[in-house]
Scaffold this motif. Structure first.
Motif, PDB file in Angstrom:
ATOM      1  N   UNK A 276     -17.970 -40.045  -9.510  1.00 13.71           N
ATOM      2  CA  UNK A 276     -17.262 -39.821 -10.763  1.00 13.71           C
ATOM      3  C   UNK A 276     -15.776 -40.077 -10.556  1.00 13.71           C
ATOM      4  N   UNK A 277     -15.140 -40.640 -11.566  1.00 16.79           N
ATOM      5  CA  UNK A 277     -13.730 -41.021 -11.446  1.00 16.79           C
ATOM      6  C   UNK A 277     -12.779 -39.931 -11.922  1.00 16.79           C
ATOM      7  N   UNK A 278     -13.296 -38.857 -12.506  1.00 14.73           N
ATOM      8  CA  UNK A 278     -12.430 -37.845 -13.102  1.00 14.73           C
ATOM      9  C   UNK A 278     -11.541 -37.129 -12.108  1.00 14.73           C
ATOM     10  N   UNK A 279     -12.053 -36.821 -10.920  1.00 14.82           N
ATOM     11  CA  UNK A 279     -11.296 -36.033  -9.945  1.00 14.82           C
ATOM     12  C   UNK A 279     -10.977 -36.847  -8.694  1.00 14.82           C
ATOM     13  N   UNK A 283     -10.218 -35.524  -4.810  1.00  4.55           N
ATOM     14  CA  UNK A 283     -11.094 -35.947  -3.711  1.00  4.55           C
ATOM     15  C   UNK A 283     -10.307 -36.688  -2.642  1.00  4.55           C
ATOM     16  N   UNK A 284      -9.307 -37.463  -3.047  1.00 12.09           N
ATOM     17  CA  UNK A 284      -8.474 -38.166  -2.070  1.00 12.09           C
ATOM     18  C   UNK A 284      -7.693 -37.177  -1.213  1.00 12.09           C
ATOM     19  N   UNK A 503     -11.746 -43.625  -1.539  1.00 10.96           N
ATOM     20  CA  UNK A 503     -12.502 -42.946  -2.604  1.00 10.96           C
ATOM     21  C   UNK A 503     -12.875 -43.943  -3.698  1.00 10.96           C
ATOM     22  N   UNK A 504     -11.927 -44.770  -4.108  1.00 10.75           N
ATOM     23  CA  UNK A 504     -12.198 -45.770  -5.151  1.00 10.75           C
ATOM     24  C   UNK A 504     -13.221 -46.796  -4.676  1.00 10.75           C
ATOM     25  N   UNK A 505     -13.136 -47.176  -3.416  1.00  6.20           N
ATOM     26  CA  UNK A 505     -14.070 -48.172  -2.876  1.00  6.20           C
ATOM     27  C   UNK A 505     -15.507 -47.664  -2.951  1.00  6.20           C
ATOM     28  N   UNK A 506     -15.735 -46.451  -2.491  1.00  4.85           N
ATOM     29  CA  UNK A 506     -17.104 -45.929  -2.484  1.00  4.85           C
ATOM     30  C   UNK A 506     -17.609 -45.671  -3.906  1.00  4.85           C
TER      31      UNK A 506
END
Length: 741
Positions: A276-279, A283-284, A503-506
């Motif tokens: 999910x892209x929200x958090x 997460x990073x 994080x964006x890659x996965x």
């Protein structure tokens, strides 16, 4: 306990690579009623492959046993050398006096080995009085017990796989070495159809099996391809340096895949929150903290790992260096090179075979570069060292008592090593090299080459970039020794800054496949999603620059997998790309030279490339690569007619088209579809003769030789595709640039 595993990874300063984490590759499977009680089908995707590649139960158990013994030996022997040897006596700094009635007076002051070894009681006292030694021994004992428990668990796992091979796949252990992986894989697919072991899917494909074996490896290949991992460092005075060691790679995998706090919640599923892209920012930050903790743990363990690295390297390489000093000047494929050059969905044995075939041409290319100044220095150093060594040898021959002179043996040994190293820098004055042709020959095997290397093969910048993929053995050992020191700083100061990108890659490049789990989307080899327009996929891909794989990785990986697994049926988008490639090969082959002409040029072409003894496929590749030079020079053919100029692309297309005759002949042996149009060049005699050989071998008991021959020609076919696609990409890239101008 996971950090203790780093000891095991750091100790392996050798040319070895694992595709799976130390944990198990769990798969949700169903054990059929007919197989219950006979064996348990657990964790097989990775372990079946490793069981085959490591030659079965006995070899795997011996390896595990000797790893335990080796660790115990290094610790025990090092403790003995530090605490139980009187070095003053050994080096004759302290006199000894042997007295006795039967003692020869001349031998009373002679040092014997027992004189230099202290008593067991005194040795024990020294160990007990040294708190550091006790602490290190306790740490080593804990790790050894941990490894012992793990070996015991592995024995149970190996035994289950052994039973699976015998009772499910019907392969006895004494016959395992006679089966190729493709044959084992075919039996797995057939067994799934009969027994429905995987409950989520009725049939398993070759790609499903590859995805399970290479789940994490495909992610690593994709991250190297997209320059996501911080392995390229800017070092003062050295410039751009690639640094990737076994220890650093182990930490990357520990953080990302299977360690505490990793992105995967188990061995087959990415944690839902990372999808999910929200958090993503939160997460990073969380990943950044994990990387920091891992870097600090590495920093804390650095002294112990460094000591282990030095000891293991000393025991492993000292004898080799003494026997073959020039071995440090040999080259090997770097760990970075293995990831950079690896196709998506390429198994270990496939990669090792391909890079093994490219070893000689790459060595020849690197040896074509010489430093005149270094050559002059090496010649003079060899002369002076050889002169002194010659005198010492002559004196030794005249009177052997010269050997009793202090340090004379050391001087002879050191001079011999210096001469060997110096001679390795002196080029063969009778050898003539053509760097551009050698680099093209390298491309035929490694399949990947930046476009800016073309036309610059003779430049030192190109050589330095090749050296990042093909490093000296001495550089490899040095990097592994420095790894415990450098790794913590790379994690803390470089990898942490990549947290958000990771994080964006996965999130962007993870897809879920039924019956397989979460995999890297690049591994699907989807031309529409990850194709590159300059690599013959223009009009077939919707990928942005961020989504495109670099250097034609998607297209070349698709061709490689299709050739290696001819029964695999590609999806619609991939089939369209292959059909487009067929048509273009058909078109370019019409203006290319005939296969008979290329074969007639083979002896001259192999001579131009200094290929003393090449196989049939190697000679054919040499002809394809050198044919444009021969035609451009205006040489006449064997029939005394002028040969019109042609390109490597047209020559490769001509041979690829002629392969269709062989593919038709092999259709009844399992090649259910061909990559090339089957209507071309039926008059060609080359593959008709090879087909006769294959037929005769198939009718005999030479199954292993037949499989090897098929493998060689499949590799040659992929090499021709790599040459052809690079040539076409170069032309289309120039057209694209000219259109923009």
């Amino acid at each position: 306990m996971a950090n203790f595993e780093a000891y095991q990874e750091y100790q392996r300063i050798e040319d070895f690579e694992e595709d799976s984490p130390p944990g198990e590759e769990d798969l949700l499977v169903h054990v059929p009623e007919g197989l219950k009680g006979k064996h348990i089908f657990l964790n097989l995707a990775v372990h079946i492959y490793h069981f085959h590649q490591k030659n079965g139960f006995a070899c795997m158990m011996l390896t595990e046993f000797f790893e335990l013994v080796q660790f115990l030996f290094v610790v025990t022997f090092t403790t003995f050398l530090v605490n139980c040897v009187e070095y003053d006596v050994l080096f004759a700094n302290r006199p000894v006096n042997h007295t006795g009635s039967g003692q020869n007076p001349l031998d009373r002051n002679k040092v014997t080995l027992p004189d230099a070894i202290v008593s067991s009681q005194k040795c024990t006292e020294r160990i007990q009085n040294n708190s550091w030694i006790i602490f290190l021994l306790i740490m080593a004992a804990i790790f050894w017990i941990y490894r012992l428990v793990k070996v015991f668990c592995n024995v149970l796992s190996y035994w289950e796989i052994r039973q699976f091979y015998i009772k499910a796949l019907k392969i006895r252990m004494d016959e395992l070495c006679n089966f190729t992986w493709q044959e084992v894989q075919d039996r797995l697919i057939s067994l799934q159809r009969e027994q429905q072991m995987c409950i989520h899917k009725k049939e398993l494909t070759e790609l499903d099996i590859y995805h399970r074996i290479l789940r994490f490896k495909n992610y690593m290949v994709a991250m190297i391809n997209k320059s996501l991992l911080p392995v390229q460092l800017q070092v003062p005075l050295l410039g751009n340096v690639v640094f990737l060691t076994q220890g650093l790679k182990y930490n990357f995998e520990l953080i990302l895949f299977w360690g505490p706090g990793s992105l995967f919640q188990n061995k087959w599923n990415l944690h839902p929150k990372y999808k999910r892209s929200g958090n993503r920012l939160e997460l990073a930050q969380q990943l950044s903290r994990i990387i920091l903790l891992m870097g600090l743990a590495n920093l804390l363990l650095c002294p112990f790992i460094l000591v282990w690295q030095v000891l293991y390297a000393f025991f492993s390489y000292t004898e080799v260096i003494r026997r073959e000093p020039g071995s440090l000047g040999a080259r090997r494929w770097s760990l970075y090179g293995r990831l950079y050059l690896r196709h998506f969905n390429e198994l270990n044995h496939e990669l090792h075979g391909r890079l093994g075939r490219g070893y000689k041409p790459t060595s020849k290319y690197m040896n074509s570069f010489t430093s005149p100044m270094l050559t002059v220095l090496a010649k003079n150093i060899a002369f002076f060292s050889g002169s002194v060594l010659a005198v010492l040898i002559a004196l030794t021959v005249y009177d052997e008592d010269v050997l009793t002179v202090q340090h004379i043996l050391t001087a002879i040994t050191v001079l011999g090593v210096v001469i060997t190293i110096a001679r390795s820098f002196i080029p063969d004055e009778h050898m003539v090299w053509c760097p551009e042709q050698l680099l093209q020959c390298v491309l035929a095997h490694i399949h990947y080459m930046p476009d800016h290397w073309r036309g610059n093969a003779n430049k030192s910048e190109t050589r330095d970039e090749v050296a990042q993929l093909f490093q000296y053995k001495a550089v490899f050992i040095l990097e592994e020794l420095l790894s415990p020191i450098v790794t913590p700083f790379i994690l803390i100061f470089l990898l942490r800054n990549k947290s958000l990108e990771i994080i964006d890659f996965f999130r962007n490049f993870t897809v879920e496949v039924v019956g397989v789990g979460d995999i890297c989307s690049f591994a699907q080899m989807d031309i529409r999603r990850h194709g590159n327009p300059t690599w013959m996929s223009e009009g077939q891909t919707e990928a942005s620059i961020y989504q495109q794989a670099e250097n034609g990785k998607t297209e070349l990986s698709l061709m490689h997998f299709t050739i290696k697994n001819p029964r695999w049926q590609p999806p619609q988008e991939s089939s369209v790309f292959i059909s487009h490639l067929k048509e273009k090969v058909h078109h370019d082959a019409q203006g290319g030279p005939s296969t008979q002409l290329l074969l007639s040029e083979a002896p001259l072409c192999t001579s131009l490339q200094s290929n003393e003894s090449g196989t049939g496929p190697d000679n054919l590749l040499a002809s394809v690569l050198a044919h444009p030079i021969l035609t451009a020079s205006g040489l006449q053919g064997r029939d005394s007619h002028f040969i019109p100029p042609s390109t490597a692309a047209s020559a490769a297309a001509s041979v690829l088209a002629s392969l269709s005759t062989s593919q038709l002949a092999n259709a009844n042996r399992g090649r259910s579809h061909g990559l090339l149009p089957s209507s071309l060049h039926h008059e060609t005699t080359m593959y008709r003769s090879d087909r006769t050989i294959i037929d005769s071998m198939s009718n005999s008991d030479s199954r292993i030789r037949s499989n090897a021959l098929h493998s060689e020609f499949a590799s040659a076919e992929m090499s021709l595709h790599a040459i052809y696609m690079h040539e076409v990409m170069h032309v289309s890239g120039n057209i694209f640039l000219s259109c923009r101008v």
